[in-house]
Enzyme design. Structure first.
Site, short mmCIF file in Angstrom:
data_model
loop_
_atom_site.label_atom_id
_atom_site.label_comp_id
_atom_site.label_asym_id
_atom_site.label_seq_id
_atom_site.Cartn_x
_atom_site.Cartn_y
_atom_site.Cartn_z
N HIS A 1 17.66 2.97 -29.17
CA HIS A 1 16.31 2.54 -28.80
C HIS A 1 15.27 3.47 -29.42
O HIS A 1 15.61 4.50 -30.00
CB HIS A 1 16.15 2.47 -27.27
CG HIS A 1 16.34 3.77 -26.55
ND1 HIS A 1 15.49 4.86 -26.68
CD2 HIS A 1 17.31 4.17 -25.67
CE1 HIS A 1 15.90 5.85 -25.92
NE2 HIS A 1 17.01 5.46 -25.30
N CYS B 1 21.67 8.18 -24.89
CA CYS B 1 21.40 7.12 -25.86
C CYS B 1 21.07 7.72 -27.23
O CYS B 1 20.90 8.93 -27.37
CB CYS B 1 20.22 6.27 -25.37
SG CYS B 1 20.59 5.29 -23.89
#
Length: 280
Positions: A233, A256
């Protein structure tokens, strides 16, 4: 006297003839009856019925098999997906359906029914076609990265592959096939910290979304799943679109893979669902 005797003999012959004919008639009647009985006891062979295919199901999902699954696979091929028309709704078909749904703005659940089925029946247009080849955006360090990935027995359900190097804090995007991958893009990233490390291993591109909000209120844009809650992301923004944390090139996330906004969008737009991923 002789004349009377002769008439008597002739009469006996006539009577015997009628009697004999009656007996012969009886014999023939019995034979005919036997023939009739034999014929009447024979059961005629029924006509062979052709097997009737079951009607197409209105909803198809992972694990289903049959001609209606094969029909779905045939429709997916019209949209550019290289799925086998084997009538088996396996992983390859699931990922192709999910990518198809993503390109059509549908819920990416891998289930064919309702709007997904209706869209599969439509004529393909360029905007939603799966594209097996891609242009090179950046070939930076291609010899190095291709030398690594092409030695591996990689697995991908598409013509794309992602390799993430945690030590380098780099992401490499490839196009091609096993042992024949060509680098088409590469960029910096930020992986998980020591307390919240990024998972390593081989994965596949999963669901995608335009943005989500983290627990602390940060907005993360253009996410692409690779394992559970682990995602590619963008860096962090606030609700007004202002950059909150743009750290890249070192460990900084909660697990992430953070990317610059344009690079997160590149994966979101160009790397199909079902593409292989290696994080090492």
């Amino acid at each position: 006297m002789k004349r009377i005797l002769l008439i008597g003999i002739i009469g006996m012959i006539i009577i015997f003839s009628f009697s004999a004919c009656g007996n012969l008639s009886g014999i023939y009647n019995k034979k005919d009856a036997q023939k009739v009985n034999v014929v009447s006891n024979v059961t005629p062979h029924p006509k062979e019925k052709k097997p009737v295919s079951p009607p197409p199901r209105s909803v198809l999902r992972a694990g289903d098999k049959g001609d209606d699954v094969k029909d779905i696979q045939k429709k997916l091929k019209k949209f550019g997906y290289s799925v086998n028309e084997d009538g088996d709704f396996g992983e390859e078909t699931v990922y192709a359906v999910m990518d198809f749904q993503h390109r059509h703005g549908l819920t990416t659940d891998g289930v064919v029914g309702g709007t997904t089925l209706e869209d599969l029946k439509k004529k393909p247009v360029a905007e939603v076609m799966y594209k097996p080849t891609a242009q090179v955006v950046s070939g930076f360090n291609s010899t190095y990265s291709e030398g690594i990935v092409n030695k591996l027995d990689t697995q991908s359900y598409t013509d794309y592959y992602i390799m993430v190097s945690i030590p380098e804090q780099m992401v490499y995007i490839f196009n091609g096939s096993i042992h024949k991958w060509k680098l088409i893009n590469s960029f910096q990233c930020s992986s998980g910290t020591g307390g919240t490390p990024t998972v390593k291993g081989q994965f596949f591109v999963g669901i995608k979304g335009s943005q989500f909000e983290s627990e602390n209120g940060a907005i993360l844009k253009y996410f692409t799943q690779f394992q559970g809650n682990y995602l590619f992301h963008s860096v962090l923004f606030d609700k007004n679109g202002n950059l909150v944390d743009g750290t890249l090139g070192r460990s900084a996330s909660h697990g992430c893979i953070r990317l610059a906004l344009e690079n997160a969008k590149y994966i979101y737009d160009n790397v199909p669902i079902g593409s292989g991923i290696l994080i090492q």
